[in-house]
Design an enzyme around this catalytic site. Structure first.
Site, PDB file in Angstrom:
ATOM      1  N   GLU A 148      24.004  25.072  -9.208  1.00 29.62           N
ATOM      2  CA  GLU A 148      25.322  25.088  -8.141  1.00 29.62           C
ATOM      3  C   GLU A 148      26.341  24.354  -8.747  1.00 29.62           C
ATOM      4  OE1 GLU A 148      24.661  23.295  -4.305  1.00 29.62           O
ATOM      5  OE2 GLU A 148      26.213  24.631  -3.335  1.00 29.62           O
ATOM      6  N   GLU A 242      26.022  27.205   4.587  1.00 33.75           N
ATOM      7  CA  GLU A 242      25.713  25.756   4.490  1.00 33.75           C
ATOM      8  C   GLU A 242      26.590  24.782   5.451  1.00 33.75           C
ATOM      9  OE1 GLU A 242      26.002  23.732   0.774  1.00 33.75           O
ATOM     10  OE2 GLU A 242      24.300  22.525   1.036  1.00 33.75           O
TER      11      GLU A 242
HETATM   12  C1  LER Z   1      26.660  19.817  -1.323  1.00 35.15           C
HETATM   13  O1  LER Z   1      28.177  19.701  -1.131  1.00 35.15           O
HETATM   14  C2  LER Z   1      26.300  21.073  -1.337  1.00 35.15           C
HETATM   15  O2  LER Z   1      26.857  22.039  -1.581  1.00 35.15           O
HETATM   16  C3  LER Z   1      24.760  21.351  -1.567  1.00 35.15           C
HETATM   17  O3  LER Z   1      24.311  22.779  -1.872  1.00 35.15           O
HETATM   18  C4  LER Z   1      24.297  20.252  -2.776  1.00 35.15           C
HETATM   19  O4  LER Z   1      22.748  20.553  -2.762  1.00 35.15           O
HETATM   20 MN    MN Z   2      26.127  24.098  -1.431  1.00 38.29          MN
END
Ligand code: LER
Ligand code: MN
Length: 289
Positions: A148, A242
């Site tokens: 990521e 998310e």
């Molecule tokens: C944190 O900002 C985020 O985007 C998560 O996916 C981190 O694991």
């Molecule tokens: Mn994330």
């Protein structure tokens, strides 16, 4: 594309009982529930199979997210051995629950402690080496690792799609992929659609969230452009929203939620927001605009 949601939208801690969230995700119409990897090593085989049975019974795909604790940093020589041992247990758990996709800053730790001096060049090399070792362990469990790209306040090694592609190419392992998150891209990328095109066929997993981490559609992220770019690169994999709107707990503290983003929001409203956002995201990403 398969659409999902991260369980932590409803939680204040990184470990939780995932079964109610599998049922909730299915009820709200999602294809995927993303769970937190942190909880898996502590679960026994019976508990792991219960999660798999619940996912199968509800037709839910499980992806895993993890922001590695400093002790689980494979890019740091002092912590590497212990970290690899820990990931072995986590991947074992993932295999048992039928989850073969994990995303996060797996090449480092999260969030970064900026009270210590940073040496990006040196840490980059160690992180590449660490991921090459981790990829072999993940392969034994059929796990795909997604790197990521994070904003500068949470990480320093990979901040853009361009850096992520460079990193993944240096690691050069077929189960190590690029991962982008619209919240981080909004801070770092000059052109979000172009960043998606830069990731191209190396994009393995995608997180969505507004500029302030509300559900997609409640802010000012250019969703239409993003959908167009994803279709252009032929992206047909996992998209997990998310969102974080609640204060409190370790989740609130790590994500830095210091005010109620939607004052007075009830559990029913949280669910409705997620379902509305899912419809919006499916329309923007899978539609023919
Ligand atoms: C944190 O900002 C985020 O985007 C998560 O996916 C981190 O694991
Ligand atoms: Mn994330």
């Amino acid at each position: 594309m398969k659409h999902g949601i991260y369980y932590a939208y409803w939680e204040k801690e990184w470990a939780a009982d995932y079964i109610p969230y599998i049922e909730k995700a299915a009820k709200l119409g999602f294809d995927i529930l993303e769970i937190g990897g942190a909880a898996l090593p502590a679960l026994n085989d019976a508990q792991l199979s219960e999660i798999k049975s619940a996912a199968d019974a509800n037709g839910i795909i499980i992806t895993t997210g993890y922001g590695p604790a400093p002790a689980h940093d494979v890019g740091c020589l002092e912590t590497r051995e212990g970290a690899l041992e820990w990931y072995r247990k986590m991947f074992y758990g993932m295999e048992k629950i039928g989850s073969n996709v994990i995303g996060g800053a797996l090449y480092s730790h999260w969030p970064v402690d900026y009270s210590q001096p940073i040496n990006k060049e040196e840490d980059w090399k160690l992180a590449v080496e660490g991921m090459q070792i981790l990829s072999k362990i993940a392969r034994n469990h059929g796990v795909q690792l997604n790197m990521e790209s994070l904003n500068r306040f949470e990480g320093y090694l990979i901040n853009t799609a361009e850096e992520c592609v460079k990193f993944v190419k240096e690691v050069n392992c077929d189960n190590v992929w690029v991962m982008l998150d619209t919240f981080h891209m909004n801070i770092e990328e000059t052109d979000i659609a172009q960043a998606i095109r830069t990731a191209g066929s190396l994009l393995g997993h995608f997180h969505t969230g507004e500029c302030n981490r509300m559900v997609p559609g409640r802010g000012r992220i250019p969703w239409r452009e993003i959908g167009k770019a994803l279709r252009e690169i032929g992206y047909n994999k996992t998209v997990v929203m998310e969102p974080f709107v609640n204060t409190g707990g370790q989740v609130g503290s790590d994500i830095k939620i210091w005010r109620e983003l939607i004052p007075g929001i009830t559990p029913e409203m949280l669910d409705k927001d997620a379902a509305d956002s899912l419809a919006f995201q499916r329309y923007m990403f899978d539609g023919n605009m």
